[in-house]
Design a protein around this motif. Structure first.
Motif, PDB file in Angstrom:
ATOM      1  N   LEU A 253       0.961  -0.269  -0.027  1.00  0.00           N
ATOM      2  CA  LEU A 253      -0.092   0.252  -0.453  1.00  0.00           C
ATOM      3  C   LEU A 253       0.882   0.530   0.183  1.00  0.00           C
ATOM      4  CD1 LEU A 253      -3.217   0.853   0.006  1.00  0.00           C
ATOM      5  CD2 LEU A 253      -2.670   1.070   2.226  1.00  0.00           C
ATOM      6  N   LEU A 254       0.898   1.530  -1.302  1.00  0.00           N
ATOM      7  CA  LEU A 254       1.467   2.937  -0.460  1.00  0.00           C
ATOM      8  C   LEU A 254       0.370   4.298  -0.993  1.00  0.00           C
ATOM      9  CD1 LEU A 254       2.572   3.028  -5.064  1.00  0.00           C
ATOM     10  CD2 LEU A 254       3.737   1.822  -2.287  1.00  0.00           C
ATOM     11  N   VAL A 255       0.935   5.249   0.573  1.00  0.00           N
ATOM     12  CA  VAL A 255       0.372   5.957   0.741  1.00  0.00           C
ATOM     13  C   VAL A 255       1.045   7.707   0.683  1.00  0.00           C
ATOM     14  CG1 VAL A 255      -0.401   7.097   3.708  1.00  0.00           C
ATOM     15  CG2 VAL A 255      -0.158   4.676   3.372  1.00  0.00           C
ATOM     16  N   GLY A 256      -0.222   8.318   0.204  1.00  0.00           N
ATOM     17  CA  GLY A 256       0.771   9.849   0.314  1.00  0.00           C
ATOM     18  C   GLY A 256      -0.005  10.779  -1.024  1.00  0.00           C
TER      19      GLY A 256
ATOM     20  N   GLU B  25      -1.504  -0.619  -4.630  1.00  0.00           N
ATOM     21  CA  GLU B  25      -2.143   0.157  -4.660  1.00  0.00           C
ATOM     22  C   GLU B  25      -1.267   1.850  -4.201  1.00  0.00           C
ATOM     23  OE1 GLU B  25      -3.111  -3.187  -3.250  1.00  0.00           O
ATOM     24  OE2 GLU B  25      -3.304  -3.234  -5.237  1.00  0.00           O
ATOM     25  N   ILE B  26      -2.833   2.891  -4.493  1.00  0.00           N
ATOM     26  CA  ILE B  26      -2.302   4.242  -3.483  1.00  0.00           C
ATOM     27  C   ILE B  26      -3.364   4.393  -3.158  1.00  0.00           C
ATOM     28  CG2 ILE B  26      -1.993   7.051  -4.466  1.00  0.00           C
ATOM     29  CD1 ILE B  26      -0.231   5.408  -7.044  1.00  0.00           C
ATOM     30  N   THR B  27      -3.338   5.142  -1.962  1.00  0.00           N
ATOM     31  CA  THR B  27      -4.658   5.506  -0.728  1.00  0.00           C
ATOM     32  C   THR B  27      -3.856   6.747  -0.351  1.00  0.00           C
ATOM     33  OG1 THR B  27      -6.750   5.495   0.767  1.00  0.00           O
ATOM     34  CG2 THR B  27      -4.110   4.402   0.751  1.00  0.00           C
ATOM     35  N   GLN B  28      -4.809   8.275   0.335  1.00  0.00           N
ATOM     36  CA  GLN B  28      -4.408   9.188   0.978  1.00  0.00           C
ATOM     37  C   GLN B  28      -5.733   8.462   2.435  1.00  0.00           C
ATOM     38  OE1 GLN B  28      -4.607  13.060  -0.575  1.00  0.00           O
ATOM     39  NE2 GLN B  28      -4.308  12.425  -2.503  1.00  0.00           N
TER      40      GLN B  28
ATOM     41  N   GLY C  30      -5.115  -7.836   3.787  1.00  0.00           N
ATOM     42  CA  GLY C  30      -3.581  -8.670   2.551  1.00  0.00           C
ATOM     43  C   GLY C  30      -2.749  -7.614   2.004  1.00  0.00           C
ATOM     44  N   TYR C  31      -2.460  -6.809   3.033  1.00  0.00           N
ATOM     45  CA  TYR C  31      -0.988  -6.311   2.239  1.00  0.00           C
ATOM     46  C   TYR C  31       0.081  -6.068   3.254  1.00  0.00           C
ATOM     47  CZ  TYR C  31      -4.032  -2.976  -0.096  1.00  0.00           C
ATOM     48  OH  TYR C  31      -4.324  -2.030  -1.338  1.00  0.00           O
ATOM     49  N   ASP C  32       1.382  -6.725   2.770  1.00  0.00           N
ATOM     50  CA  ASP C  32       2.588  -6.922   2.886  1.00  0.00           C
ATOM     51  C   ASP C  32       2.941  -6.064   3.781  1.00  0.00           C
ATOM     52  OD1 ASP C  32       2.498  -9.970   2.836  1.00  0.00           O
ATOM     53  OD2 ASP C  32       2.261  -8.722   0.199  1.00  0.00           O
ATOM     54  N   ALA C  33       3.187  -4.706   2.855  1.00  0.00           N
ATOM     55  CA  ALA C  33       4.069  -3.596   3.577  1.00  0.00           C
ATOM     56  C   ALA C  33       2.805  -2.845   2.780  1.00  0.00           C
ATOM     57  CB  ALA C  33       5.765  -3.962   2.257  1.00  0.00           C
ATOM     58  N   VAL C  34       3.594  -1.320   4.078  1.00  0.00           N
ATOM     59  CA  VAL C  34       3.288  -0.066   3.637  1.00  0.00           C
ATOM     60  C   VAL C  34       3.908   1.086   3.521  1.00  0.00           C
ATOM     61  CG1 VAL C  34       1.957   1.761   4.653  1.00  0.00           C
ATOM     62  CG2 VAL C  34       0.994  -0.277   5.096  1.00  0.00           C
ATOM     63  N   ALA C  35       3.991   1.860   2.654  1.00  0.00           N
ATOM     64  CA  ALA C  35       5.179   2.323   1.885  1.00  0.00           C
ATOM     65  C   ALA C  35       5.116   3.538   2.344  1.00  0.00           C
ATOM     66  CB  ALA C  35       5.226   2.315   0.623  1.00  0.00           C
ATOM     67  N   PHE C  36       5.377   4.882   2.934  1.00  0.00           N
ATOM     68  CA  PHE C  36       4.742   5.983   3.690  1.00  0.00           C
ATOM     69  C   PHE C  36       5.531   7.228   2.363  1.00  0.00           C
ATOM     70  CE2 PHE C  36       3.924   4.340   7.518  1.00  0.00           C
ATOM     71  CZ  PHE C  36       2.583   4.339   7.685  1.00  0.00           C
ATOM     72  N   GLY C  37       5.381   8.161   1.678  1.00  0.00           N
ATOM     73  CA  GLY C  37       5.674   9.093   0.986  1.00  0.00           C
ATOM     74  C   GLY C  37       6.025  10.462   1.970  1.00  0.00           C
ATOM     75  N   ARG C  38       6.852  11.251   1.431  1.00  0.00           N
ATOM     76  CA  ARG C  38       7.588  11.920   2.386  1.00  0.00           C
ATOM     77  C   ARG C  38       6.807  13.515   2.759  1.00  0.00           C
ATOM     78  NH1 ARG C  38      13.865  13.079   1.459  1.00  0.00           N
ATOM     79  NH2 ARG C  38      14.541  11.672   2.353  1.00  0.00           N
ATOM     80  N   THR C  39       5.222  13.731   1.896  1.00  0.00           N
ATOM     81  CA  THR C  39       3.986  14.320   1.954  1.00  0.00           C
ATOM     82  C   THR C  39       3.916  13.514   3.299  1.00  0.00           C
ATOM     83  OG1 THR C  39       2.755  13.588   0.599  1.00  0.00           O
ATOM     84  CG2 THR C  39       4.575  15.438  -0.044  1.00  0.00           C
ATOM     85  N   VAL C  40       3.729  12.346   3.451  1.00  0.00           N
ATOM     86  CA  VAL C  40       2.502  12.101   4.552  1.00  0.00           C
ATOM     87  C   VAL C  40       3.713  12.452   6.225  1.00  0.00           C
ATOM     88  CG1 VAL C  40       1.891   9.903   5.671  1.00  0.00           C
ATOM     89  CG2 VAL C  40       1.804  10.355   2.693  1.00  0.00           C
ATOM     90  N   GLY C  41       2.312  13.212   6.568  1.00  0.00           N
ATOM     91  CA  GLY C  41       3.473  13.717   8.096  1.00  0.00           C
ATOM     92  C   GLY C  41       2.568  13.048   8.998  1.00  0.00           C
ATOM     93  N   PRO C  42       3.720  13.066  10.328  1.00  0.00           N
ATOM     94  CA  PRO C  42       3.862  12.068  11.499  1.00  0.00           C
ATOM     95  C   PRO C  42       2.685  11.421  12.270  1.00  0.00           C
ATOM     96  CG  PRO C  42       4.937  14.159  11.766  1.00  0.00           C
ATOM     97  CD  PRO C  42       4.239  14.124  10.795  1.00  0.00           C
ATOM     98  N   GLU C  43       1.716  12.210  12.172  1.00  0.00           N
ATOM     99  CA  GLU C  43      -0.061  12.065  12.637  1.00  0.00           C
ATOM    100  C   GLU C  43      -0.954  11.236  11.797  1.00  0.00           C
ATOM    101  OE1 GLU C  43      -2.107  15.442  13.554  1.00  0.00           O
ATOM    102  OE2 GLU C  43      -0.607  16.358  15.194  1.00  0.00           O
ATOM    103  N   GLU C  44      -0.239  11.887  10.489  1.00  0.00           N
ATOM    104  CA  GLU C  44      -0.954  10.442   9.195  1.00  0.00           C
ATOM    105  C   GLU C  44      -0.159   9.301   9.258  1.00  0.00           C
ATOM    106  OE1 GLU C  44      -1.795  12.936   5.348  1.00  0.00           O
ATOM    107  OE2 GLU C  44      -0.630  14.035   6.387  1.00  0.00           O
TER     108      GLU C  44
END
Length: 329
Positions: free
Chosen positions: A155-158, A179-182, A194-208
């Protein structure tokens, strides 16, 4: 209404991305196309630049919701029982124009009829397209077979959709679904598991990030989290590969300090070493450092000073193992 049956299927398709002559960016989109009687339905639509609702980069819940819509388990979003079968690759907004059809049950069968192009409430008919009658059991089985992508999933978060789409496409070329989500915290627990990993983009802050981690913990999901690497597609692919590989077979450790990389090899293997960095303008740069056979032990490999200027990372890769290390100053 025709009584003859058509076969229904789904197959991977792609809308290629790139930079257009005037400088605008065209988003890359992978999706599942509808296959009717062995032919892509999209090929009947006069070269329209559209994709199906079953895009590969949809966030959690959205893909499943759209499958359920095609299975007629949700209310049609448009008047007269119409559902979107193809939409804009950039935004999927109705105002850009969409291809719709009435999708309904007739006994045990599912019928697609009255295809139309519409950019508002008034459809403009495609008189030569359809109707298609599908056997309900075969139609349902085909959609459910694609409801949840198989294999390793990330899951790509950003918010940088264009960059994340490139990363997702690169991951899919090596067999990792992405897959991509915000809005991961709103996903159902079954989907998060169902996800094996989550990758955070640099725009995602600590609270998110904390909210996403909490959602995965509450779901009992065992995903690993990847964060804080520079926005360089091959670097992030390597970070995700490393996170998903829980039993490295040939490399035991990698550090990059000053002018050298220290690589711990546990079994004879060929190793490739690359440096990835961002230049002063924030552009990604890649530099080959080493490619050769190494015996077990600790190896010191010199780093070219030009390859590690600014924020830089070293990636060591064998046929079975990938390790990533930031260059420490």
């Amino acid at each position: 209404m025709t009584s003859e049956y058509a076969t229904f299927g789904l197959a991977p398709a792609m809308r290629a991305g790139g930079v257009l002559p005037h400088g605008a960016y065209r988003m890359h989109r992978d999706f599942l196309d509808f296959i009717v009687d062995g032919e892509p339905l999209l090929s009947s639509l006069a070269d329209l630049d559209v994709i199906s609702p079953l895009a590969a980069d949809l966030g959690p819940t959205v893909f499943t919701t759209r499958v359920r819509g095609l299975l007629l388990e949700t209310e049609p979003p448009l008047p007269e029982g119409r559902r979107v079968v193809y939409g804009c690759p950039e935004c999927e907004d109705l105002e850009c124009g969409v291809v719709t059809a009435v999708i309904e049950r007739e006994g045990a069968d599912v019928v697609w009829r009255d295809f139309a192009w519409q950019a508002g409430d008034t459809p403009d008919s495609y008189p030569d397209l359809g109707p298609y009658r599908f056997r309900g059991e075969q139609y349902r089985a085909e959609l459910l077979a694609h409801e949840a992508p198989a294999g390793r999933r990330v899951l790509l978060v950003g918010r940088r959709a264009a960059f994340l789409a490139k990363l997702a496409a690169a991951l899919r070329t090596i067999g990792i679904g992405a897959e991509i989500t915000q809005d991961a915290p709103s996903a159902h627990a079954d989907e998060l598991r169902g996800y094996d990993a989550v990758a955070f983009g640099r725009t995602v802050g600590p609270e998110e990030r904390a909210a996403v981690r909490d959602a995965f913990a509450a779901a009992g999901a065992g995903a690993v989290f990847v964060a804080d690497a520079a926005p360089i597609v091959p670097l992030l692919v390597a970070r995700i590969e490393q996170a998903l590989n829980h039993t490295p077979q040939r490399l035991a450790g990698l550090r990059a300090e000053g002018a050298e990389a220290l690589l711990e090899v546990v079994a004879p293997c060929r190793v490739g070493l690359l440096a990835h960095r961002l230049d002063r303008l924030g552009r990604p740069r890649t530099h080959p450092l080493f490619n050769g056979w190494l015996e077990p032990g600790t190896h010191r490999i010199p780093l070219d000073a030009r390859a590690i200027r600014g924020e830089a990372y070293v990636v060591a890769r064998t046929s079975t193992t990938v390790l990533v290390a930031p260059v420490a100053r």
